[in-house]
Each structure stands twice: as C-alpha cells, then as structure tokens.
Design a protein around this motif. Structure first.
Motif, short mmCIF file in Angstrom:
data_model
loop_
_atom_site.label_atom_id
_atom_site.label_comp_id
_atom_site.label_asym_id
_atom_site.label_seq_id
_atom_site.Cartn_x
_atom_site.Cartn_y
_atom_site.Cartn_z
N LEU A 22 -32.14 -34.31 -72.73
CA LEU A 22 -31.44 -35.25 -73.60
C LEU A 22 -29.93 -35.18 -73.43
O LEU A 22 -29.27 -36.19 -73.20
CB LEU A 22 -31.82 -34.99 -75.06
CG LEU A 22 -33.20 -35.49 -75.49
CD1 LEU A 22 -33.55 -34.96 -76.88
CD2 LEU A 22 -33.24 -37.02 -75.49
N PHE A 23 -29.39 -33.98 -73.55
CA PHE A 23 -27.95 -33.78 -73.44
C PHE A 23 -27.70 -32.60 -72.49
O PHE A 23 -27.51 -31.47 -72.93
CB PHE A 23 -27.32 -33.51 -74.82
CG PHE A 23 -27.58 -34.61 -75.81
CD1 PHE A 23 -26.90 -35.81 -75.72
CD2 PHE A 23 -28.51 -34.46 -76.82
CE1 PHE A 23 -27.14 -36.85 -76.63
CE2 PHE A 23 -28.76 -35.47 -77.74
CZ PHE A 23 -28.07 -36.67 -77.63
N PRO A 24 -27.71 -32.85 -71.17
CA PRO A 24 -27.64 -31.75 -70.21
C PRO A 24 -26.31 -31.02 -70.23
O PRO A 24 -25.25 -31.61 -70.51
CB PRO A 24 -27.86 -32.45 -68.85
CG PRO A 24 -27.51 -33.88 -69.09
CD PRO A 24 -27.85 -34.16 -70.51
N ARG A 25 -26.40 -29.74 -69.92
CA ARG A 25 -25.21 -28.89 -69.77
C ARG A 25 -25.19 -28.35 -68.34
O ARG A 25 -26.11 -27.65 -67.92
CB ARG A 25 -25.25 -27.72 -70.77
CG ARG A 25 -25.13 -28.18 -72.22
CD ARG A 25 -23.73 -28.73 -72.50
NE ARG A 25 -23.59 -29.28 -73.85
CZ ARG A 25 -23.62 -30.57 -74.14
NH1 ARG A 25 -23.83 -31.47 -73.19
NH2 ARG A 25 -23.46 -30.99 -75.38
N ASP A 26 -24.16 -28.76 -67.61
CA ASP A 26 -23.96 -28.25 -66.26
C ASP A 26 -22.49 -27.89 -66.11
O ASP A 26 -21.75 -27.82 -67.10
CB ASP A 26 -24.41 -29.29 -65.21
CG ASP A 26 -23.75 -30.65 -65.41
OD1 ASP A 26 -22.59 -30.68 -65.87
OD2 ASP A 26 -24.38 -31.68 -65.09
N ARG A 27 -22.04 -27.65 -64.90
CA ARG A 27 -20.65 -27.19 -64.69
C ARG A 27 -19.62 -28.17 -65.24
O ARG A 27 -18.55 -27.78 -65.70
CB ARG A 27 -20.40 -26.97 -63.19
CG ARG A 27 -20.99 -25.70 -62.64
CD ARG A 27 -20.60 -25.53 -61.19
NE ARG A 27 -19.15 -25.40 -61.06
CZ ARG A 27 -18.52 -25.45 -59.90
NH1 ARG A 27 -19.18 -25.64 -58.78
NH2 ARG A 27 -17.21 -25.32 -59.85
N ARG A 28 -19.95 -29.47 -65.21
CA ARG A 28 -18.95 -30.48 -65.57
C ARG A 28 -19.17 -31.10 -66.95
O ARG A 28 -18.27 -31.73 -67.47
CB ARG A 28 -18.94 -31.57 -64.50
CG ARG A 28 -18.47 -31.10 -63.14
CD ARG A 28 -18.58 -32.18 -62.07
NE ARG A 28 -19.98 -32.45 -61.73
CZ ARG A 28 -20.57 -33.61 -61.96
NH1 ARG A 28 -19.92 -34.59 -62.54
NH2 ARG A 28 -21.83 -33.81 -61.61
N ARG A 29 -20.34 -30.94 -67.51
CA ARG A 29 -20.67 -31.70 -68.70
C ARG A 29 -20.86 -30.79 -69.92
O ARG A 29 -21.75 -29.96 -69.96
CB ARG A 29 -21.95 -32.51 -68.47
CG ARG A 29 -22.30 -33.42 -69.65
CD ARG A 29 -23.37 -34.40 -69.26
NE ARG A 29 -22.87 -35.39 -68.31
CZ ARG A 29 -22.21 -36.49 -68.64
NH1 ARG A 29 -21.95 -36.76 -69.91
NH2 ARG A 29 -21.80 -37.34 -67.72
#
Length: 443
Positions: free
Chosen positions: A433-440
C-alpha cells in the motif's frame, strides 16, 4: 444520518430479480458521467464494483437530472432508487434514481486518471496512492493480498500453530551484520527488528510448540531494485520437535493452499488483472546446493565456486532449469554451506560443513529461507563467535537455551514476494500500500 440512509447495498450485491421494487441505496465515487442530452448515465464505483444510474430527462425531475449531469468525477455520492435489469450495464442492472446526495465534491483536475484509459507511472501512482486505489486493477491486487493472508492464517491455525507477535524495537541485531535501522530509545541505542527469529526460538523454550507471526520487518539494505523493500511483511513459523524437512512440507503445503484459496475466493480480482493461476504441485523439487552450483556452471557465464551465494542471474538460471525439468515454478535448494547461513542454522552432525538450511524459490527469485535450528547452547555460542559476533550481546536469547530447549525448525516467507510472483507483477512496490524503499518515505 444513519448508515441505512447512505447505503443499503454494495454495487455487486444488487440482484433486481430478488429485490423487486424495493428501494436500494448505493454509495461511492462518481466513476463516470455520460451526458447524452436526453439521457444521462452516472456510474458509481465502490469497493465491490460499479453500478449504473440511468436518468431519462423526460421521465425524471428536472432538478435531479441537472444534479446528475453536473456531477464531477470522483465526487462522493449516495444514490437511492429502484434497480432494473439491464444487460449492457455493469453487474447487469441500472438504478432509476429518486434521490442523489452529493456528499463531497472532488476537485478537478484529478492527480491521475482512475478509469484505466490513461496509464500513469508507478511513482505518480504512489504519490497519489489514495487515487490509485480507486483503480480496479490496484484494488484487485489488495483484494488478492487479503485472501493470501487470510489463507495463511487459516492454514497455520488449522495446522496447530498459535499466532504471536514479537517486538519491533530491539537491543540486538537478529542476524548480525550492519543492515539495521538504529533508533534512539530514550537514553539508549536500539534497532528496528530485521526478523522475529530470536523471539520465535525463545517461544520454543517456553513450550508454545508451534507459533506463527505475520508482521513487519526492517532491513537497512541499500538495494534499489524491483524486488527489494526496506520495510516488508514477513510470515514466520517456528515448530518444536521438528527438523527442516518437516517444516518444508508445511511451507509447500501452505503455498499450494494459498493458491487454491485465491483461485476460489478472488476470481473477479484475478480476472481484472488478466491472471490465470494454477495451484503448484507438491512436493516441490528438492535441489541440493551442490546441484544448483553445477546447473549454473554448466550454462557458462560467470562460474561459481563452492561456498558462493547465489545472485539474481544464478537464481534465474536455476529457476529456468527447474521449470524445464518439472513444468513448475516453485522448488527448494537444500544442504547449504554452513558458513553462508545464519549462526542459528544447525549443521549436519556427520558433515558440519553443510547446514540443515533451505531456501524455497520461485523461478524468478527467493521467496523463503528456513532451517532446523541449533538447540544446543554450546554449539550455538560457538557459531555466534565464528561469525565475529559477541555472545554477550545475545544473552537474553542464549538464556532460553540453558534450561531445556527442544529441537526445532522454522522459516520465514515474504508476503510481498509471494503475492508478486503469484500475480506476475514486475515491481514489488505494486503489492504494498505505502512502500518504503531508499527513496520513498511519504506518503
């Protein structure tokens, strides 16, 4: 204003032949307005689908007709009227309205199109996820994800497992290494947990016998690929008086059951995505690490030495080999070198160079990792030290092994990768739903 004033039915639950002249009320978003002069169609969308509201100018109140034709797309409305069969309309009916309540008017223009007529880049969709979720294909993904997690819970509960929860703020790295998010915990340093592993094992000492957890894990790895996240949902089990082969059977049977349940309960969502699923055949192929290395090296390209881990290219090579041999996409790699597995993986008694560890693979990527665990405290301390870690930092964990720890085994499987490979999705962020990666980090 009560719920009955705003909605009596979801759009997919209306059957005009059963309802007859009974008034119905649907509520949702204005998906489309088609004003043809003498007739106006308003398509209202809710979580279950779409319902068509039909207004003929000569047969309906002028004020109601004008209200309908002036509706702005994605405004929120509640419509009350009589449902009539109409084969050309969504769900096979139309509603002849008595009342249209405008509950909240949308601004215009929209951040992105919701009808599917104009495609948007993934980053644009994620920036306005609330709008993206109004797209049929996006909703379908998360309907299927729900069915996946429901099936997992049902399967493991019926298999005698208890659902548990472990801390996400911890003082010690679960598996060592530097892939941790440090945080300030009052006056001390702490970390976001990268796995429930140590806590699952402590529960085996407590006699809970079989446990599972579905929860977030955090990895501070600087990957920027289509299959990595820094916050993911992990499905983990631990079982006492079991070896690695026992829990492999549980894993493959669970995956097959999940596919069965998605096919049975999410057929409309699969159809919306254009996906046809087949239940994986069990048992999955077992391929030893040695055999996997041989498969990769026999294909040419970069040669692997014994003790090397398997990269993306190697995983694809092995996956295609298994698919050609069996016609199946899921398989296990077993008997990994002890030194490249976590410290808690049990070595074979007659060959300590090999561990009782396994990975469950899809032909495109790794889905799960597991092992029989070391339950002997002296051997566990030795393995912790061999990986350059300080046993004192694991005292809370080691204490549980000194007072009667049964033999046990377990695994963890990534929910997102399971859904991603099931649906053939190209980017893992599409199934979060609300991804967490290096940029987000927002929304």
């Amino acid at each position: 204003m009560s719920l009955a004033d705003l909605r009596t039915h979801y759009t997919a639950a209306i059957n005009p032949e059963e309802i007859g002249d009974e008034k119905v009320t649907i509520a949702g978003w204005v998906h489309e307005v088609r004003d043809l002069g003498g007739i106006c169609f308003v398509v209202v969308r809710d979580r279950t689908g779409r319902g068509q509201v039909t207004l003929v100018k000569k047969k309906i109140d002028k004020e109601l007709f004008d209200t309908a034709r002036k509706l702005v797309r994605e405004s929120v409305v509640s419509v009350t009227g009589t449902a009539k069969p109409e084969g050309k309309a969504p769900n096979g009916y139309e509603i002849i309205p008595d009342e249209i309540k405008l509950l909240n008017e949308s601004q215009s223009p929209l951040p992105m199109d919701t009808t599917g007529k104009v495609e948007a880049e993934l980053d644009t969709r994620l920036d306005s996820r609330f709008i993206d979720l109004r797209r049929e294909q996006t909703t379908a993904v998360f309907n299927i994800r729900h069915e996946v997690l429901r099936a997992v819970r049902d399967f493991l509960t019926d298999s005698g497992f208890l659902e548990t929860s472990s801390p996400k703020v911890v003082a010690t790295a679960t598996e060592g290494g530097t892939s941790l998010f440090p945080i300030t915990y009052f006056d001390r340093e702490a970390f976001l947990n990268q796995s429930p592993q140590l806590f699952k094992q402590i529960l085996m000492s407590g006699g809970l016998d079989r446990v599972f957890e579905i929860g977030p894990i955090f990895r501070a790895e600087e990957h920027d690929t289509r299959r990595h996240l820094n916050e993911a949902t992990s499905i983990d089990i631990e079982a006492s008086f079991c070896d690695h082969f026992d829990v492999m059977v549980i894993l493959e049977d669970m995956v097959a059951y999940v596919y069965e349940q998605v096919i049975e309960n999410a057929s409309a969502s699969l159809e919306a995505l254009g996906v046809e699923l087949q239940v994986p055949k069990t048992p999955f192929m077992r391929l030893t690490y040695d055999d996997a290395i041989e498969v990769v090296n026999s294909k040419g390209g970069d040669m692997l030495a014994w003790g090397d881990d398997l990269g993306t290219a190697a995983e694809h090579t092995i996956g295609e080999h298994v698919f050609k041999e069996t016609g199946e996409s899921h398989y296990f790699i077993i008997d990994w070198p002890t030194e490249i597995k976590p410290f808690y993986a049990m070595p074979y008694e007659d060959n300590p160079l090999l561990s009782k560890g396994f990975d469950m693979m899809h032909r495109t990527m790794e889905l799960s990792s597991g092992a029989q665990r070391i339950h002997i405290p002296e051997l566990l301390v030795s393995r912790i030290e061999s990986q350059g870690l300080d046993p004192e930092g694991f005292e809370f964990y080691l204490k549980a092994f000194r007072y009667g720890m049964p033999p046990h085994a377990g695994w963890g499987i990534g929910c997102e990768r399971l859904v991603m490979t099931m649906l053939g999705v190209d980017n893992i962020r599409d199934v979060v739903l609300f991804p967490r990666d290096r940029r987000r980090l927002s929304p």
